[in-house]
Motif scaffolding. Structure first.
Motif, PDB file in Angstrom:
ATOM      1  N   HIS A   4       0.839  -1.197   0.000  1.00  0.00           N
ATOM      2  CA  HIS A   4       0.000   0.000   0.000  1.00  0.00           C
ATOM      3  C   HIS A   4       0.870   1.240   0.000  1.00  0.00           C
ATOM      4  CE1 HIS A   4      -3.586  -2.358   0.674  1.00  0.00           C
ATOM      5  NE2 HIS A   4      -2.862  -3.102   1.476  1.00  0.00           N
ATOM      6  N   ARG A   5       0.314   2.312  -0.549  1.00  0.00           N
ATOM      7  CA  ARG A   5       1.008   3.602  -0.483  1.00  0.00           C
ATOM      8  C   ARG A   5       0.731   4.181   0.897  1.00  0.00           C
ATOM      9  NH1 ARG A   5       2.895   5.254  -5.179  1.00  0.00           N
ATOM     10  NH2 ARG A   5       2.767   7.487  -4.872  1.00  0.00           N
ATOM     11  N   VAL A 114       2.438  31.494  12.658  1.00  0.00           N
ATOM     12  CA  VAL A 114       3.249  30.974  11.544  1.00  0.00           C
ATOM     13  C   VAL A 114       3.021  29.470  11.438  1.00  0.00           C
ATOM     14  CG1 VAL A 114       5.627  30.536  10.761  1.00  0.00           C
ATOM     15  CG2 VAL A 114       5.013  32.785  11.688  1.00  0.00           C
ATOM     16  N   ARG A 115       3.070  28.796  12.583  1.00  0.00           N
ATOM     17  CA  ARG A 115       2.902  27.338  12.583  1.00  0.00           C
ATOM     18  C   ARG A 115       1.507  26.951  12.096  1.00  0.00           C
ATOM     19  NH1 ARG A 115       7.485  25.327  14.446  1.00  0.00           N
ATOM     20  NH2 ARG A 115       6.680  23.277  13.891  1.00  0.00           N
ATOM     21  N   THR A 116       0.493  27.669  12.564  1.00  0.00           N
ATOM     22  CA  THR A 116      -0.886  27.332  12.169  1.00  0.00           C
ATOM     23  C   THR A 116      -1.006  27.388  10.652  1.00  0.00           C
ATOM     24  OG1 THR A 116      -1.654  28.280  14.211  1.00  0.00           O
ATOM     25  CG2 THR A 116      -3.315  28.003  12.489  1.00  0.00           C
ATOM     26  N   LYS A 117      -0.456  28.441  10.071  1.00  0.00           N
ATOM     27  CA  LYS A 117      -0.561  28.610   8.617  1.00  0.00           C
ATOM     28  C   LYS A 117       0.189  27.475   7.885  1.00  0.00           C
ATOM     29  CE  LYS A 117       0.345  31.761   4.858  1.00  0.00           C
ATOM     30  NZ  LYS A 117      -0.574  32.700   4.263  1.00  0.00           N
ATOM     31  N   LEU A 118       1.408  27.184   8.335  1.00  0.00           N
ATOM     32  CA  LEU A 118       2.195  26.171   7.621  1.00  0.00           C
ATOM     33  C   LEU A 118       1.658  24.758   7.857  1.00  0.00           C
ATOM     34  CD1 LEU A 118       5.888  27.416   7.756  1.00  0.00           C
ATOM     35  CD2 LEU A 118       4.091  27.926   6.118  1.00  0.00           C
ATOM     36  N   VAL A 119       1.197  24.481   9.068  1.00  0.00           N
ATOM     37  CA  VAL A 119       0.672  23.129   9.354  1.00  0.00           C
ATOM     38  C   VAL A 119      -0.549  22.845   8.464  1.00  0.00           C
ATOM     39  CG1 VAL A 119      -0.466  21.686  11.104  1.00  0.00           C
ATOM     40  CG2 VAL A 119       1.633  22.925  11.687  1.00  0.00           C
ATOM     41  N   ALA A 120      -1.412  23.846   8.296  1.00  0.00           N
ATOM     42  CA  ALA A 120      -2.604  23.648   7.440  1.00  0.00           C
ATOM     43  C   ALA A 120      -2.153  23.310   6.015  1.00  0.00           C
ATOM     44  CB  ALA A 120      -3.465  24.904   7.456  1.00  0.00           C
ATOM     45  N   LYS A 121      -1.147  24.024   5.546  1.00  0.00           N
ATOM     46  CA  LYS A 121      -0.636  23.782   4.192  1.00  0.00           C
ATOM     47  C   LYS A 121      -0.011  22.384   4.090  1.00  0.00           C
ATOM     48  CE  LYS A 121       2.334  26.376   0.971  1.00  0.00           C
ATOM     49  NZ  LYS A 121       1.509  26.739  -0.154  1.00  0.00           N
ATOM     50  N   GLN A 122       0.734  22.014   5.123  1.00  0.00           N
ATOM     51  CA  GLN A 122       1.393  20.694   5.117  1.00  0.00           C
ATOM     52  C   GLN A 122       0.364  19.571   5.111  1.00  0.00           C
ATOM     53  OE1 GLN A 122       3.727  21.379   8.639  1.00  0.00           O
ATOM     54  NE2 GLN A 122       5.064  22.805   7.556  1.00  0.00           N
ATOM     55  N   ARG A 123      -0.714  19.743   5.871  1.00  0.00           N
ATOM     56  CA  ARG A 123      -1.753  18.686   5.894  1.00  0.00           C
ATOM     57  C   ARG A 123      -2.418  18.564   4.521  1.00  0.00           C
ATOM     58  NH1 ARG A 123      -4.009  20.211  11.793  1.00  0.00           N
ATOM     59  NH2 ARG A 123      -2.483  18.974  12.976  1.00  0.00           N
ATOM     60  N   ARG A 124      -2.625  19.708   3.873  1.00  0.00           N
ATOM     61  CA  ARG A 124      -3.231  19.647   2.526  1.00  0.00           C
ATOM     62  C   ARG A 124      -2.297  18.910   1.570  1.00  0.00           C
ATOM     63  NH1 ARG A 124      -4.787  24.936   3.562  1.00  0.00           N
ATOM     64  NH2 ARG A 124      -3.134  25.815   2.280  1.00  0.00           N
ATOM     65  N   MET A 125      -0.996  19.164   1.736  1.00  0.00           N
ATOM     66  CA  MET A 125      -0.028  18.522   0.832  1.00  0.00           C
ATOM     67  C   MET A 125       0.051  17.014   1.060  1.00  0.00           C
ATOM     68  SD  MET A 125       2.977  21.358   0.937  1.00  0.00           S
ATOM     69  CE  MET A 125       3.933  20.789  -0.429  1.00  0.00           C
ATOM     70  N   ALA A 126      -0.351  16.575   2.254  1.00  0.00           N
ATOM     71  CA  ALA A 126      -0.252  15.143   2.566  1.00  0.00           C
ATOM     72  C   ALA A 126      -1.557  14.407   2.309  1.00  0.00           C
ATOM     73  CB  ALA A 126       0.162  14.968   4.018  1.00  0.00           C
ATOM     74  N   GLU A 127      -2.557  15.129   1.782  1.00  0.00           N
ATOM     75  CA  GLU A 127      -3.840  14.464   1.517  1.00  0.00           C
ATOM     76  C   GLU A 127      -3.613  13.370   0.482  1.00  0.00           C
ATOM     77  OE1 GLU A 127      -6.571  17.596   0.601  1.00  0.00           O
ATOM     78  OE2 GLU A 127      -6.737  18.123   2.726  1.00  0.00           O
ATOM     79  N   GLY A 128      -4.289  12.259   0.654  1.00  0.00           N
ATOM     80  CA  GLY A 128      -3.974  11.108  -0.188  1.00  0.00           C
ATOM     81  C   GLY A 128      -2.746  10.472   0.443  1.00  0.00           C
ATOM     82  N   SER A 129      -2.229   9.416  -0.133  1.00  0.00           N
ATOM     83  CA  SER A 129      -1.048   8.824   0.496  1.00  0.00           C
ATOM     84  C   SER A 129       0.081   8.746  -0.514  1.00  0.00           C
ATOM     85  CB  SER A 129      -1.376   7.467   1.084  1.00  0.00           C
ATOM     86  OG  SER A 129      -2.207   6.784   0.216  1.00  0.00           O
ATOM     87  N   GLY A 130       1.185   8.153  -0.075  1.00  0.00           N
ATOM     88  CA  GLY A 130       2.360   8.171  -0.926  1.00  0.00           C
ATOM     89  C   GLY A 130       3.129   9.450  -0.653  1.00  0.00           C
TER      90      GLY A 130
END
Ligand code: DC
Length: 232
Positions: A4-5, A114-130
């Protein structure tokens, strides 16, 4: 058995080799690699350019106000086969790797907004797997449900020598003592900050690579990853 990915979180101390391993794993598995340190470095460079960080102090309110104008993106460079950081459309990949940015980044990355903004972006980037994501709070805060978590560390002196070599290879004029001091100071600030401090996730696999070669470490991590891909 099916493979699995999965989502892989890599955290650890400064200059512990996280990005080298994360990039190699992502390349081998054809996964997306997200370098969250580059994002914090990007905000820091932006704050420096806007003169919101000076003489070791951050104008926190000014930076928070100007965060809405901050436009950071990753773009894939087919020549280097790596994603590079852009600020408002300008490639800042080299500029974010300087000692000046390294000296200010812990000050900027401890600001909650700063963290709130970047964490939201990071979670969006990790949507899906792989996905392979590296940083300080990935397994604990950003992706607490990651399928596999590594925590990488090494003796500070070993990390300082490695970082010095890297900076010198890029033509930077720095001394070993300056780099060691920065490594120790960032360890301290990253671990002691109130929001999302650097700490091992309970379910992370700890790797101290002080006495490991890059190849040995990579083999070890790849084997664990393949095993995990069959389990999930
Ligand atoms: O991984 P790096 O050395 O490029 O990271 C630069 C700095 O960014 C690091 O000193 C602390 C901060 N950082 C963070 O606070 N949280 C992350 N997830 C990644 C980096």
């Amino acid at each position: 058995m099916a493979k699995h990915r999965i989502t892989i979180a890599i955290d650890g101390h400064s200059s512990a080799g996280k990005s080298t391993m994360a990039k190699a794993l992502a390349k081998e598995l054809n996964y997306v690699y997200v370098d969250t340190g580059a994002m914090y470095r990007g905000v820091t460079l932006y704050a420096m350019k806007e003169r919101l960080v000076m003489n070791g102090e951050v104008d926190e309110e000014g930076l928070i106000r100007s965060l809405e104008r901050l436009f950071l993106t990753f773009r894939f460079n087919p020549n280097t086969e790596c994603s590079e950081m852009y600020l408002s459309g300008v490639n800042i990949e080299k500029e974010i790797r300087t000692m000046e940015v390294a000296k200010n980044v812990s000050l900027v990355s401890k600001i909650p907004a700063v963290r709130t903004k970047l964490v939201a972006k990071q979670r969006r980037m990790a949507e899906g797997s792989g996905v392979v994501m590296d940083g300080r709070d990935i397994g604990t805060v950003v992706l607490p449900n990651a399928d596999l978590k590594f925590f990488m560390t090494a003796d500070p002196e070993v990390r300082a020598w490695r970082r010095l070599r890297e900076l010198q290879e890029n033509g930077k004029d720095v001394t070993y003592n300056e780099v060691l001091e920065n490594v120790l100071e960032r360890d301290r600030l990253d671990s002691e900050r109130a929001v999302a401090p650097l700490k091992q996730a309970k379910d992370a696999i700890v790797i101290d690579n002080s006495n490991l070669t890059t190849e040995e470490q990579y083999e070890f991590m790849l084997n664990i990853t393949k095993k995990r891909m069959e389990e999930v």
